[in-house]
Enzyme design. Structure first.
Site, PDB file in Angstrom:
ATOM      1  N   HIS A  52      -3.154   7.323   2.577  1.00 30.96           N
ATOM      2  CA  HIS A  52      -3.604   6.001   2.145  1.00 30.96           C
ATOM      3  C   HIS A  52      -4.974   5.734   2.772  1.00 30.96           C
ATOM      4  O   HIS A  52      -5.174   5.964   3.966  1.00 30.96           O
ATOM      5  CB  HIS A  52      -2.587   4.948   2.593  1.00 30.96           C
ATOM      6  CG  HIS A  52      -3.044   3.556   2.357  1.00 30.96           C
ATOM      7  ND1 HIS A  52      -3.655   3.165   1.175  1.00 30.96           N
ATOM      8  CD2 HIS A  52      -2.994   2.435   3.132  1.00 30.96           C
ATOM      9  CE1 HIS A  52      -3.956   1.887   1.251  1.00 30.96           C
ATOM     10  NE2 HIS A  52      -3.578   1.416   2.426  1.00 30.96           N
TER      11      HIS A  52
ATOM     12  N   CYS B 155       0.811  -1.232   0.000  1.00 28.57           N
ATOM     13  CA  CYS B 155       0.000   0.000   0.000  1.00 28.57           C
ATOM     14  C   CYS B 155       0.840   1.277   0.000  1.00 28.57           C
ATOM     15  O   CYS B 155       0.327   2.353  -0.291  1.00 28.57           O
ATOM     16  CB  CYS B 155      -0.952   0.003   1.185  1.00 28.57           C
ATOM     17  SG  CYS B 155      -2.020  -1.426   1.227  1.00 28.57           S
TER      18      CYS B 155
ATOM     19  N   ASN C 294     -10.043  -0.087   0.575  1.00 27.12           N
ATOM     20  CA  ASN C 294      -8.585  -0.010   0.487  1.00 27.12           C
ATOM     21  C   ASN C 294      -8.143  -0.562  -0.865  1.00 27.12           C
ATOM     22  O   ASN C 294      -8.231  -1.767  -1.116  1.00 27.12           O
ATOM     23  CB  ASN C 294      -7.987  -0.836   1.633  1.00 27.12           C
ATOM     24  CG  ASN C 294      -6.467  -0.809   1.648  1.00 27.12           C
ATOM     25  OD1 ASN C 294      -5.834  -0.389   0.691  1.00 27.12           O
ATOM     26  ND2 ASN C 294      -5.889  -1.287   2.734  1.00 27.12           N
TER      27      ASN C 294
HETATM   28  C1  LIG Z   1      -9.569  -5.126  10.390  1.00 16.72           C
HETATM   29  C2  LIG Z   1     -10.088  -4.094  11.363  1.00 16.72           C
HETATM   30  C3  LIG Z   1     -11.141  -3.227  10.694  1.00 16.72           C
HETATM   31  C4  LIG Z   1     -10.730  -4.790  12.549  1.00 16.72           C
HETATM   32  O1  LIG Z   1     -11.141  -3.846  13.508  1.00 16.72           O
HETATM   33  P1  LIG Z   1     -10.757  -4.060  15.044  1.00 16.72           P
HETATM   34  O2  LIG Z   1     -11.427  -2.989  15.794  1.00 16.72           O
HETATM   35  O3  LIG Z   1      -9.267  -4.120  15.106  1.00 16.72           O
HETATM   36  O4  LIG Z   1     -11.424  -5.435  15.361  1.00 16.72           O
HETATM   37  P2  LIG Z   1     -10.747  -6.746  15.961  1.00 16.72           P
HETATM   38  O5  LIG Z   1      -9.701  -7.289  15.045  1.00 16.72           O
HETATM   39  O6  LIG Z   1     -10.355  -6.417  17.359  1.00 16.72           O
HETATM   40  O7  LIG Z   1     -11.978  -7.719  15.955  1.00 16.72           O
HETATM   41  C5  LIG Z   1     -13.071  -7.519  16.782  1.00 16.72           C
HETATM   42  C6  LIG Z   1     -14.090  -8.609  16.543  1.00 16.72           C
HETATM   43  O8  LIG Z   1     -14.779  -8.367  15.310  1.00 16.72           O
HETATM   44  C7  LIG Z   1     -14.831  -9.557  14.552  1.00 16.72           C
HETATM   45  N1  LIG Z   1     -14.849  -9.237  13.147  1.00 16.72           N
HETATM   46  C8  LIG Z   1     -13.804  -9.167  12.291  1.00 16.72           C
HETATM   47  N2  LIG Z   1     -14.251  -8.849  11.068  1.00 16.72           N
HETATM   48  C9  LIG Z   1     -15.585  -8.711  11.162  1.00 16.72           C
HETATM   49  C10 LIG Z   1     -16.584  -8.392  10.242  1.00 16.72           C
HETATM   50  N3  LIG Z   1     -16.316  -8.141   8.953  1.00 16.72           N
HETATM   51  N4  LIG Z   1     -17.852  -8.313  10.659  1.00 16.72           N
HETATM   52  C11 LIG Z   1     -18.171  -8.557  11.942  1.00 16.72           C
HETATM   53  N5  LIG Z   1     -17.257  -8.874  12.860  1.00 16.72           N
HETATM   54  C12 LIG Z   1     -15.980  -8.959  12.482  1.00 16.72           C
HETATM   55  C13 LIG Z   1     -13.586 -10.313  14.963  1.00 16.72           C
HETATM   56  O9  LIG Z   1     -13.747 -11.693  14.678  1.00 16.72           O
HETATM   57  C14 LIG Z   1     -13.518 -10.031  16.436  1.00 16.72           C
HETATM   58  O10 LIG Z   1     -14.416 -10.869  17.097  1.00 16.72           O
HETATM   59  P3  LIG Z   1     -14.017 -11.582  18.478  1.00 16.72           P
HETATM   60  O11 LIG Z   1     -13.738 -10.442  19.429  1.00 16.72           O
HETATM   61  O12 LIG Z   1     -15.223 -12.360  18.799  1.00 16.72           O
HETATM   62  O13 LIG Z   1     -12.815 -12.405  18.153  1.00 16.72           O
HETATM   63  C15 LIG Z   1      -8.938  -3.172  11.868  1.00 16.72           C
HETATM   64  O14 LIG Z   1      -8.093  -3.910  12.722  1.00 16.72           O
HETATM   65  C16 LIG Z   1      -8.108  -2.622  10.758  1.00 16.72           C
HETATM   66  O15 LIG Z   1      -8.583  -1.812   9.982  1.00 16.72           O
HETATM   67  N6  LIG Z   1      -6.825  -3.011  10.677  1.00 16.72           N
HETATM   68  C17 LIG Z   1      -5.958  -2.526   9.644  1.00 16.72           C
HETATM   69  C18 LIG Z   1      -6.199  -3.295   8.396  1.00 16.72           C
HETATM   70  C19 LIG Z   1      -5.542  -2.696   7.195  1.00 16.72           C
HETATM   71  O16 LIG Z   1      -5.596  -1.519   7.017  1.00 16.72           O
HETATM   72  N7  LIG Z   1      -4.929  -3.539   6.374  1.00 16.72           N
HETATM   73  C20 LIG Z   1      -4.332  -3.142   5.160  1.00 16.72           C
HETATM   74  C21 LIG Z   1      -3.015  -2.506   5.414  1.00 16.72           C
HETATM   75  S1  LIG Z   1      -2.541  -1.493   4.090  1.00 16.72           S
END
Ligand SMILES: CC(C)(COP(=O)(O)OP(=O)(O)OC[C@H]1O[C@@H](n2cnc3c(N)ncnc32)[C@H](O)[C@@H]1OP(=O)(O)O)[C@@H](O)C(=O)NCCC(=O)NCCS
Length: 344
Positions: free
Chosen positions: A254, A114, A284
């Site tokens: 980004h 990215c 993204n």
């Molecule tokens: C992926 C992301 C949105 C998740 O948000 P978060 O607040 O960190 O959430 P968590 O990972 O703590 O997950 C919380 C819960 O939601 C659940 N969950 C994950 N995806 C889900 C979805 N699409 N819908 C519903 N629930 C979901 C998880 O399973 C977890 O459940 P649990 O607590 O029972 O295990 C966030 O971490 C993020 O944006 N990370 C960066 C990703 C990124 O930018 N990647 C590309 C890099 S360039």
């Protein structure tokens, strides 16, 4: 005469097909409310079966050339920033070079995930400022939908497809790339990977059965890395330019997650209005996200010569990068090109 590397053309291309959060509700155990509140994404674009990274890249590139009033034969170099190339060989930049008819251009891919656009922008600028080349086309294009596991709700809600292109030209106007910061930290923790299909894990029935050709991510750890690196890198680039955050006309970050963008804005201490956001409509798009955002910004707001833009990104690798670019008088550059020192 001082040589600067300035943006003189830009264009983007996104697929027509829209995949909404409501569509995703029918595919995995998720909800529109969860996706909106955790990511800010409402919908994303998905390539049709006949679209590829290079085909979207060619359209974006042609639009950038048209904007700059240049022909493909005028290009010296094409850099394609992508982590979802059409093939391992040939480089996607070579396919774009062929389709454009840019017969005088060298071509290579850059994979910084990215952060790829910022890496390519800095690389292209070095070729120009050193006097090696006069015109470099950067195409940042991705077809992430082909590398997403559509049963994995942790990742499939995040990504979209698209391409953005920027033309950089040599100019003696005081502008172009003013400062940059690039960084990397080898992802030994496997926070964000596509492990299958390379030389370490060539494609075989086991890698396919294990879904190793798809994106895997430890979302929460990537999130923390992103929040830390985006703010720090942005501040470093502004410092290096001898500027203060308030001197930045627009931050073009980004587009991964609205909460990461918000944290970057707070780290810089600038008003929200100074940050460009379109993650809600495209999700993204990896390397393509910054140039697509730049194009939409330029479509919606006036930019004046002397305005400072800040690009900042993070990504798999892990990688990060930021660049301050000062806008030049593009129209006068184009009209002077016919007779000036950079005449074709
Ligand atoms: C992926 C992301 C949105 C998740 O948000 P978060 O607040 O960190 O959430 P968590 O990972 O703590 O997950 C919380 C819960 O939601 C659940 N969950 C994950 N995806 C889900 C979805 N699409 N819908 C519903 N629930 C979901 C998880 O399973 C977890 O459940 P649990 O607590 O029972 O295990 C966030 O971490 C993020 O944006 N990370 C960066 C990703 C990124 O930018 N990647 C590309 C890099 S360039």
């Amino acid at each position: 005469m001082c040589r600067h590397a300035a943006i003189t053309g830009w264009g983007f291309c996104v697929p027509e097909k829209v995949l909404t959060n409501y569509d995703l509700e029918k595919m995995v155990d998720t909800s529109d409310e969860w996706i909106r509140t955790r990511t800010g994404i409402v919908e994303r674009r998905i390539a049709s079966s006949d679209q590829t990274t290079s085909s979207m890249g060619v359209i974006a590139a042609q639009r950038a050339l048209d904007k700059a009033h240049l022909a493909a034969i005028d290009l010296d170099l094409i850099l394609c920033a992508t982590c979802t190339p059409d093939h391992l060989i040939p480089a996607t930049a070579c396919l774009i070079q062929h389709e454009l008819g840019a017969v005088n251009a060298a071509a290579l891919d850059i994979n910084a995930a990215c952060s790829g656009f910022v890496y390519a922008l800095v690389t292209a600028s070095q070729f120009i400022m050193s006097g090696t080349y006069d015109r470099v086309l950067i195409v940042a294009a991705e077809t992430l939908s082909r590398f997403v596991n559509w049963q994995d709700r942790n990742t499939c809600i995040l990504f979209g497809d698209g391409a953005g292109a920027v033309l950089l030209e040599a100019t003696d106007q005081d502008g172009g790339l003013v400062s940059s910061v690039l960084g990397a930290q080898g992802d030994v923790g496997r926070l964000l990977t596509i492990e299958g299909g390379g030389s370490a894990k060539p494609a075989n029935p086991d890698t396919l059965a294990n879904g190793e050709h798809c994106i895997r991510m430890k979302g929460n750890e990537v999130f923390k890395f992103a929040v830390r690196s985006m703010g720090q890198t942005a501040k470093q680039a502004i410092d290096k330019a001898g500027l203060k955050p308030e001197d930045i006309r627009k931050v073009i970050p980004h587009q991964a997650n609205i909460r990461i963008i918000k944290a970057t804005q707070e780290a810089l201490g600038i008003p929200w209005e100074k940050v460009f956001v379109n993650v809600d409509r495209y999700g993204n798009t990896s390397a393509a996200s910054v140039p697509i955002a730049l194009c939409e910004f330029l479509e919606t707001e006036e930019v004046s010569p002397g305005d400072n833009l800040l690009f900042v990104a993070f990504g798999g690798g892990l990688t990060w990068g930021a660049a301050v670019v000062r806008w030049i008088d593009v129209e006068s550059h184009i009209s002077e090109r016919v007779e000036g020192p950079y005449a074709i």
